[in-house]
Design an enzyme around this catalytic site. Structure first.
Site, PDB file in Angstrom:
ATOM      1  N   TRP A 156     -13.483  12.456  32.682  1.00  0.00           N
ATOM      2  CA  TRP A 156     -13.340  12.697  31.247  1.00  0.00           C
ATOM      3  C   TRP A 156     -13.519  11.361  30.529  1.00  0.00           C
ATOM      4  O   TRP A 156     -13.011  10.339  30.990  1.00  0.00           O
ATOM      5  CB  TRP A 156     -11.950  13.253  30.889  1.00  0.00           C
ATOM      6  N   ASP A 199      -1.621  17.758  24.346  1.00  0.00           N
ATOM      7  CA  ASP A 199      -0.931  17.446  25.610  1.00  0.00           C
ATOM      8  C   ASP A 199       0.578  17.643  25.605  1.00  0.00           C
ATOM      9  O   ASP A 199       1.303  16.847  26.175  1.00  0.00           O
ATOM     10  CB  ASP A 199      -1.251  16.004  26.015  1.00  0.00           C
ATOM     11  N   ASP A 226      -1.893  18.715  32.900  1.00  0.00           N
ATOM     12  CA  ASP A 226      -2.241  17.552  32.077  1.00  0.00           C
ATOM     13  C   ASP A 226      -1.450  17.565  30.778  1.00  0.00           C
ATOM     14  O   ASP A 226      -1.811  18.264  29.837  1.00  0.00           O
ATOM     15  CB  ASP A 226      -3.752  17.545  31.777  1.00  0.00           C
ATOM     16  N   ASP A 239      -2.147  17.723  18.693  1.00  0.00           N
ATOM     17  CA  ASP A 239      -1.917  17.172  20.033  1.00  0.00           C
ATOM     18  C   ASP A 239      -2.319  18.162  21.107  1.00  0.00           C
ATOM     19  O   ASP A 239      -1.933  19.325  21.064  1.00  0.00           O
ATOM     20  CB  ASP A 239      -0.439  16.808  20.218  1.00  0.00           C
ATOM     21  N   ASP A 242      -9.566  22.139  29.948  1.00  0.00           N
ATOM     22  CA  ASP A 242      -8.235  21.689  29.533  1.00  0.00           C
ATOM     23  C   ASP A 242      -7.786  22.616  28.410  1.00  0.00           C
ATOM     24  O   ASP A 242      -8.483  22.768  27.401  1.00  0.00           O
ATOM     25  CB  ASP A 242      -8.328  20.233  29.055  1.00  0.00           C
ATOM     26  N   HIS A 253      -8.005  21.619  24.705  1.00  0.00           N
ATOM     27  CA  HIS A 253      -9.264  21.048  24.223  1.00  0.00           C
ATOM     28  C   HIS A 253     -10.170  22.018  23.486  1.00  0.00           C
ATOM     29  O   HIS A 253     -11.390  21.858  23.487  1.00  0.00           O
ATOM     30  CB  HIS A 253     -10.040  20.438  25.392  1.00  0.00           C
ATOM     31  N   LYS A 294     -14.097  18.102  25.615  1.00  0.00           N
ATOM     32  CA  LYS A 294     -13.008  18.034  24.643  1.00  0.00           C
ATOM     33  C   LYS A 294     -13.552  18.336  23.262  1.00  0.00           C
ATOM     34  O   LYS A 294     -14.738  18.106  22.986  1.00  0.00           O
ATOM     35  CB  LYS A 294     -12.374  16.637  24.681  1.00  0.00           C
ATOM     36  N   HIS A 304      -6.976  21.981  33.491  1.00  0.00           N
ATOM     37  CA  HIS A 304      -5.949  21.060  33.049  1.00  0.00           C
ATOM     38  C   HIS A 304      -4.997  21.898  32.223  1.00  0.00           C
ATOM     39  O   HIS A 304      -5.233  22.136  31.044  1.00  0.00           O
ATOM     40  CB  HIS A 304      -6.547  19.916  32.211  1.00  0.00           C
ATOM     41  N   GLU A 352     -15.082  17.159  32.316  1.00  0.00           N
ATOM     42  CA  GLU A 352     -14.115  17.723  31.359  1.00  0.00           C
ATOM     43  C   GLU A 352     -14.546  17.526  29.915  1.00  0.00           C
ATOM     44  O   GLU A 352     -14.710  16.404  29.447  1.00  0.00           O
ATOM     45  CB  GLU A 352     -12.747  17.063  31.578  1.00  0.00           C
TER      46      GLU A 352
END
Ligand code: RNT
Ligand code: ZN
Length: 423
Positions: free
Chosen positions: A190, A301, A331, A299, A264, A267, A233, A291, A231
């Site tokens: 990533w 994460d 993640d 955010d 993810d 994302h 995003k 992920h 990965e």
């Protein structure tokens, strides 16, 4: 102290649950043995706010951020491993650890394009001692050569070359890890490359990234040793207007090159669901690395909890019989609560989601669907939410000799008082 259920209560509840599931044609023992075969890939970077050991005290860049200053973060590889071992005592089953390149464990400073397997030998030995396996990630952030927001797509050929060398080094490290552990080490890539504001040229960075990736992957490495994953995003902090490695970019790349696609869950646009993407992309890519994360506003994460979406992801994988084609990596990074607890909450939630999915009478639902009985399909789906999966989960924890129910909080607190508070 949180009172734990005693063994008799766990057993009694389990027997009642077993009967309730049997009435739907579901074998709880079969579900538990399938769950035991699932290895989560626990991300090492939750333990120290994505700091790593290359440059202690260095700034985290790349458009990702861990906010909070809860005491007790791991400052050394040994501390991080202690914390991970603690997590392993709080979650049932045998799992993997995903390293990032900046988590090398070596007494000397090593440039990222000079990384070798020996810089991770202590991790390899540690994993072997615990009987677990490792995965890997290149680190394309928190470095002077990524300071202006570009790495593999950088216009400067020298900087681009540096990151290509880093990525190649990471493939070799991953392959060595894979050989040492006797199963493939998934190597995820990533990068933060992108623009805060409207770019005048969206084309050139993508063309450069494609070329860089082809150079990185030119060497054939057996997939028995390492598998490459890419990965995408949507945006990051400072890359709100343009991300070079978007979903379309990496999806097309992975399909055309036979690579793994990393999805993810933080994302994507907020109403886009990874659970819906799995059956689409697995028509074309060999495998998916998840992920598992939780996006909250900007955010991507937050700590994973047992949300509808995490459940839906697990259901999709189980319904599609795709447990062997989907790797469940985690993640997230939260520095505002106990970090060992954050890991444990996310891992337990993901495992619970998998168990719930494994306990689903899928054939029954799909039969209703085939008959066109959408009324009963929805009714049954909603009734299933109040089935006693928790009793099966408790039994699984009990059998695996990890705390049952919320009692793990006691052990987490004891570790905090004994170890984390002294840091
Ligand atoms: C960033 C990506 C990436 C990182 C880790 C540290 O948005 O999700 O996977 O979180 O590599
Ligand atoms: Zn990620």
């Amino acid at each position: 102290m949180i009172a734990a259920l005693d063994a008799k209560a766990v057993e009694r509840n389990y027997q009642a649950a077993q009967e309730a599931y049997a009435a739907l044609g579901v074998d709880t023992e079969a579900a538990l043995s399938r769950l035991a075969g699932v290895q989560l890939s626990l991300h090492c970077w939750q333990g120290d706010d994505v700091g790593g050991f290359e440059n202690p005290g260095g700034e985290l860049t790349g458009g990702i951020q861990a906010t909070g200053n809860y005491p007790g973060k791991a400052r050394t590889p040994d501390e991080l491993r202690d914390d991970l071992e603690t997590v392993f005592r709080l979650i049932p089953g045998r799992h993997r650890v995903a390293l990032h390149a900046i988590y090398l464990d070596y007494p000397e400073k090593v440039e990222r394009n000079a990384l070798e397997p020996k810089h991770f030998q202590r991790w390899i030995d540690w994993a072997k001692g615990l009987g677990i396996s490792l995965d890997f990630n290149g680190s394309f952030f928190s470095h002077p050569k990524s300071a202006d927001g570009f790495t593999l797509s950088h216009p400067d050929p020298g900087i681009r070359r540096f990151w290509v060398e880093h990525a190649i080094a990471c493939r070799h490290v991953s392959a060595a890890i894979g050989r040492a552990q006797g199963n493939p080490c998934v190597n995820n890539l990533w990068l933060p490359d992108g623009e805060k504001d409207l770019p005048a040229d969206r084309w050139s960075p993508r063309a450069r990234l494609r070329e860089a990736l082809d150079t990185i992957f030119a060497e054939e490495i057996p997939t028995a040793e390492t598998k490459d994953a890419v990965e995408s995003k949507l945006f990051g902090i400072g890359s709100e207007s343009y991300v070079v490695g978007s979903l379309e970019f990496y999806l097309a790349y992975a399909v055309s090159r036979g690579k793994l696609l990393t999805l993810d869950t933080g994302h994507f646009h907020p109403t886009e669901l990874v659970s819906d993407k799995i059956s689409a992309v697995l028509q074309y890519v060999p495998e998916v690395l998840l992920h598992v994360s939780r996006g909250v506003r900007w955010d991507s994460d937050h700590v994973v909890v047992l949300s509808d979406e995490v459940r839906a992801i697990a259901e999709e994988v189980v319904r599609g019989n795709a447990l062997d084609r989907v790797c469940f990596g985690l993640d997230f990074f939260d520095a505002s609560i106990n970090r060992v607890a954050a890991w444990t909450i996310g891992a337990r939630a993901t495992l619970k989601a998998l168990l719930i999915a494994l306990l689903e009478p899928t054939a029954m639902l799909q039969e209703l669907e085939a008959k066109g009985d959408r009324t009963a399909r929805l009714a049954l789906m909603d009734e299933l939410k109040s089935m006693p999966f928790a009793a099966v989960w408790d039994q699984y924890c009990y059998r695996n000799e990890v705390p049952v129910g919320a009692a793990w909080i006691n052990e987490m607190r004891a570790y905090e008082a004994r170890v984390l508070a002294a840091r």
